[in-house]
Design a protein around this motif. Sequence first.
Motif, PDB file in Angstrom:
ATOM      1  N   THR A 158      -5.377   9.917  -0.967  1.00 51.31           N
ATOM      2  CA  THR A 158      -5.687   9.311  -0.112  1.00 51.31           C
ATOM      3  C   THR A 158      -6.274   7.968  -1.023  1.00 51.31           C
ATOM      4  OG1 THR A 158      -8.243  10.804  -0.770  1.00 51.31           O
ATOM      5  CG2 THR A 158      -7.170  11.024   1.571  1.00 51.31           C
ATOM      6  N   ASP A 159      -6.542   6.642  -0.269  1.00 49.55           N
ATOM      7  CA  ASP A 159      -6.444   5.736  -1.169  1.00 49.55           C
ATOM      8  C   ASP A 159      -6.750   5.624  -1.979  1.00 49.55           C
ATOM      9  OD1 ASP A 159      -4.846   4.816   1.057  1.00 49.55           O
ATOM     10  OD2 ASP A 159      -6.425   4.400   2.154  1.00 49.55           O
TER      11      ASP A 159
ATOM     12  N   GLY B 294      -2.800  10.384   2.692  1.00 49.99           N
ATOM     13  CA  GLY B 294      -3.662  11.419   2.724  1.00 49.99           C
ATOM     14  C   GLY B 294      -3.128  12.425   3.523  1.00 49.99           C
ATOM     15  N   VAL B 295      -2.553  13.469   3.772  1.00 47.37           N
ATOM     16  CA  VAL B 295      -2.012  14.038   4.505  1.00 47.37           C
ATOM     17  C   VAL B 295      -1.820  15.305   3.495  1.00 47.37           C
ATOM     18  CG1 VAL B 295      -0.682  15.570   6.457  1.00 47.37           C
ATOM     19  CG2 VAL B 295      -1.609  12.918   7.027  1.00 47.37           C
TER      20      VAL B 295
ATOM     21  N   GLY C 113      -8.448  15.402   9.455  1.00 46.05           N
ATOM     22  CA  GLY C 113      -7.294  16.306   8.405  1.00 46.05           C
ATOM     23  C   GLY C 113      -8.153  17.090   8.110  1.00 46.05           C
ATOM     24  N   PRO C 114      -9.088  16.332   6.566  1.00 44.55           N
ATOM     25  CA  PRO C 114      -9.779  17.384   6.405  1.00 44.55           C
ATOM     26  C   PRO C 114     -10.362  18.902   6.906  1.00 44.55           C
ATOM     27  CG  PRO C 114     -10.737  15.377   5.334  1.00 44.55           C
ATOM     28  CD  PRO C 114      -9.379  15.288   6.227  1.00 44.55           C
TER      29      PRO C 114
ATOM     30  N   ASN D 128      -3.097  18.214   1.936  1.00 46.06           N
ATOM     31  CA  ASN D 128      -3.575  19.080   3.075  1.00 46.06           C
ATOM     32  C   ASN D 128      -2.389  20.305   2.617  1.00 46.06           C
ATOM     33  OD1 ASN D 128      -1.677  21.021   5.061  1.00 46.06           O
ATOM     34  ND2 ASN D 128      -3.211  20.376   6.389  1.00 46.06           N
TER      35      ASN D 128
ATOM     36  N   HIS E 225       0.853   4.695  -2.736  1.00 45.13           N
ATOM     37  CA  HIS E 225       1.299   5.632  -2.216  1.00 45.13           C
ATOM     38  C   HIS E 225       2.419   6.613  -3.231  1.00 45.13           C
ATOM     39  CE1 HIS E 225      -2.151   6.682   0.208  1.00 45.13           C
ATOM     40  NE2 HIS E 225      -1.900   6.164   0.688  1.00 45.13           N
TER      41      HIS E 225
ATOM     42  N   SER F 215       0.123   9.059   6.057  1.00 41.30           N
ATOM     43  CA  SER F 215      -1.162   8.880   5.854  1.00 41.30           C
ATOM     44  C   SER F 215      -1.473   8.278   7.214  1.00 41.30           C
ATOM     45  CB  SER F 215      -0.699   7.873   5.647  1.00 41.30           C
ATOM     46  OG  SER F 215      -0.435   6.264   6.315  1.00 41.30           O
ATOM     47  N   GLY F 216      -2.653   7.945   7.000  1.00 43.39           N
ATOM     48  CA  GLY F 216      -3.224   8.046   8.535  1.00 43.39           C
ATOM     49  C   GLY F 216      -2.424   7.081   9.420  1.00 43.39           C
ATOM     50  N   GLY F 217      -1.220   6.415   9.097  1.00 44.36           N
ATOM     51  CA  GLY F 217      -1.392   5.236   9.426  1.00 44.36           C
ATOM     52  C   GLY F 217       0.308   4.854   9.553  1.00 44.36           C
TER      53      GLY F 217
ATOM     54  N   ASP G 104      -6.600  12.958  13.151  1.00 41.26           N
ATOM     55  CA  ASP G 104      -7.820  12.978  13.678  1.00 41.26           C
ATOM     56  C   ASP G 104      -8.107  12.841  15.119  1.00 41.26           C
ATOM     57  OD1 ASP G 104      -8.060  12.357  10.713  1.00 41.26           O
ATOM     58  OD2 ASP G 104      -6.884   9.440  11.192  1.00 41.26           O
TER      59      ASP G 104
ATOM     60  N   GLY H  97      -1.306  11.697   9.883  1.00 36.74           N
ATOM     61  CA  GLY H  97      -3.111  11.134   9.966  1.00 36.74           C
ATOM     62  C   GLY H  97      -3.420  11.516  10.943  1.00 36.74           C
TER      63      GLY H  97
ATOM     64  N   HIS I 156       0.971  -1.252  -0.247  1.00 38.40           N
ATOM     65  CA  HIS I 156       0.294   0.151   0.119  1.00 38.40           C
ATOM     66  C   HIS I 156       0.872   1.437   0.347  1.00 38.40           C
ATOM     67  CE1 HIS I 156      -3.522   2.478   0.675  1.00 38.40           C
ATOM     68  NE2 HIS I 156      -2.197   3.033   1.968  1.00 38.40           N
TER      69      HIS I 156
HETATM   70  O1  KG4 Z   1      -3.650   7.932   2.758  1.00 36.04           O
HETATM   71  P1  KG4 Z   1      -4.804   7.386   3.821  1.00 36.04           P
HETATM   72  O2  KG4 Z   1      -6.274   7.706   2.863  1.00 36.04           O
HETATM   73  O3  KG4 Z   1      -5.130   6.305   4.185  1.00 36.04           O
HETATM   74  C1  KG4 Z   1      -4.185   5.251   5.033  1.00 36.04           C
HETATM   75  O4  KG4 Z   1      -3.613   5.043   4.565  1.00 36.04           O
HETATM   76  O5  KG4 Z   1      -3.862   5.475   6.469  1.00 36.04           O
HETATM   77  O6  KG4 Z   1      -4.885   8.724   4.399  1.00 36.04           O
HETATM   78  C2  KG4 Z   1      -6.543   9.205   5.522  1.00 36.04           C
HETATM   79  C3  KG4 Z   1      -5.960   9.998   6.161  1.00 36.04           C
HETATM   80  C4  KG4 Z   1      -6.270  10.578   7.722  1.00 36.04           C
HETATM   81  O7  KG4 Z   1      -5.402  10.151   9.381  1.00 36.04           O
HETATM   82  C5  KG4 Z   1      -6.661  11.551   7.844  1.00 36.04           C
HETATM   83  O8  KG4 Z   1      -6.962  12.372   8.504  1.00 36.04           O
HETATM   84  C6  KG4 Z   1      -5.400  12.454   6.497  1.00 36.04           C
HETATM   85  O9  KG4 Z   1      -4.722  11.921   6.040  1.00 36.04           O
HETATM   86  N1  KG4 Z   1      -5.481  13.722   5.962  1.00 36.04           N
HETATM   87  C7  KG4 Z   1      -5.502  14.733   5.827  1.00 36.04           C
HETATM   88  C8  KG4 Z   1      -6.416  15.343   4.571  1.00 36.04           C
HETATM   89  N2  KG4 Z   1      -6.580  14.932   3.929  1.00 36.04           N
HETATM   90  C9  KG4 Z   1      -6.618  13.372   4.233  1.00 36.04           C
HETATM   91  N3  KG4 Z   1      -5.066  15.351   6.797  1.00 36.04           N
HETATM   92  C10 KG4 Z   1      -4.712  16.994   6.854  1.00 36.04           C
HETATM   93  N4  KG4 Z   1      -5.047  17.691   5.626  1.00 36.04           N
HETATM   94  C11 KG4 Z   1      -5.601  16.569   5.151  1.00 36.04           C
HETATM   95  N5  KG4 Z   1      -5.939  17.661   4.512  1.00 36.04           N
END
Ligand code: KG4
Length: 346
Positions: free
Chosen positions: A304-305, A273-274, A180-181, A277, A115, A136-138, A167, A163, A111
């Motif tokens: 994002t994913d 995901g981050v 995040g958003p 931003n 990314h 990302s979130g993880g 959250d 991320g 994964h």
């Molecule tokens: O990559 P992703 O979609 O999923 C994972 O692989 O974890 O990342 C999701 C993370 C979440 O924690 C979300 O809050 C964050 O990305 N995220 C953001 C933004 N858009 C998504 N964090 C900060 N600013 C954003 N605009």
Amino acid sequence: MLILGLETSCDETGVALYHTERGLLAHALFSQVDIHVEYGGVVPELASRDHVRKTLPLIDEVLQEANVLAGDVEGVAYTAGPGLVGALMVGATLAKALAWGWGVPALGVHHMEGHLLAPMLEDERPDFPFIALLVSGGHTQLVRVDAIGRYRLLGESLDDAAGEAFDKTAKMLGLPYPGGPHIARIAQQGQAGRFDFPRPMVNRPGLDFSFSGLKTHTLNTVDACRSAGGELSEQDKCDIARAFEDAVVATLVIKCRRALEQENLKTLVMAGGVSANANLRTALKKALARQRARVFYPAPVFCTDNGAMIAYAGAQRMLAGQVDSEGVRVRPRWPMEELPPVAVVA
Ligand code: KG4
Ligand code: ZN
């Protein structure tokens, strides 16, 4: 070579068709946010069940959109890890079954490699070698990338991922998941400088991160505001979101500059995901321009994913002759440095 890509590692069902000569032909995404929002986070069993429902209809959708037949697909790439085991199993078993039925190879994709390579879907692509910031979130990682599959981990978060910190902060401010958003949105109305949050670990050498102290600082600030005036006002929330976002952005920027200097490189790729931003994108671009370095990132929809990044990464590896052996295997935990290298880049 026409590759179908399936992403089901967490709470998004992503499907895409990538052609190694014609590029991305179609992609479709279903976000499960509405299913998990009332629980304040992803419920693994609900995630798996929804992937079961959504993946096949999305595959039909991309085949139609790309105007190709199932029989034209020459390989199926799927996310084999890291991620939620049940969710991964849905994508893996479906990918294997389709590939077997169609008489084509299947390949499990990492994964985070998906990314990392997502910026390659854009017209302007980075050249190897580069530094990748994966947020990302993880995961929060800085990786030196010499080629596809040649990765050296330079630093990572010792506790929460960036991320995850977004959250958790969102939760403290009463904002929905994923935060995040929402933090980014309300931070725009925040007053800069009202709160000064620490920039964790920037005064220590090295490229590791730590975001749990920032989380505690946020919690203490929330408590201080509450004891001063009862409930948090909307302006308090915006100001805290602003201070938090500024601290995360500043920390990530400092570490990226340090990584480029250490490795003597001028190219940074940001993904995960981050990386969607907007303030992080602007701040990195500005800071790196001063260093005569460039930053590349995917279009927001591919930050994002999504299935496109998995189809792309799988296509590169299948072009180099890599395919799965028999059986279904997923890896909820999977260090990226264990991936085999790939010589060909298309
Ligand atoms: O990559 P992703 O979609 O999923 C994972 O692989 O974890 O990342 C999701 C993370 C979440 O924690 C979300 O809050 C964050 O990305 N995220 C953001 C933004 N858009 C998504 N964090 C900060 N600013 C954003 N605009
Ligand atoms: Zn992800």
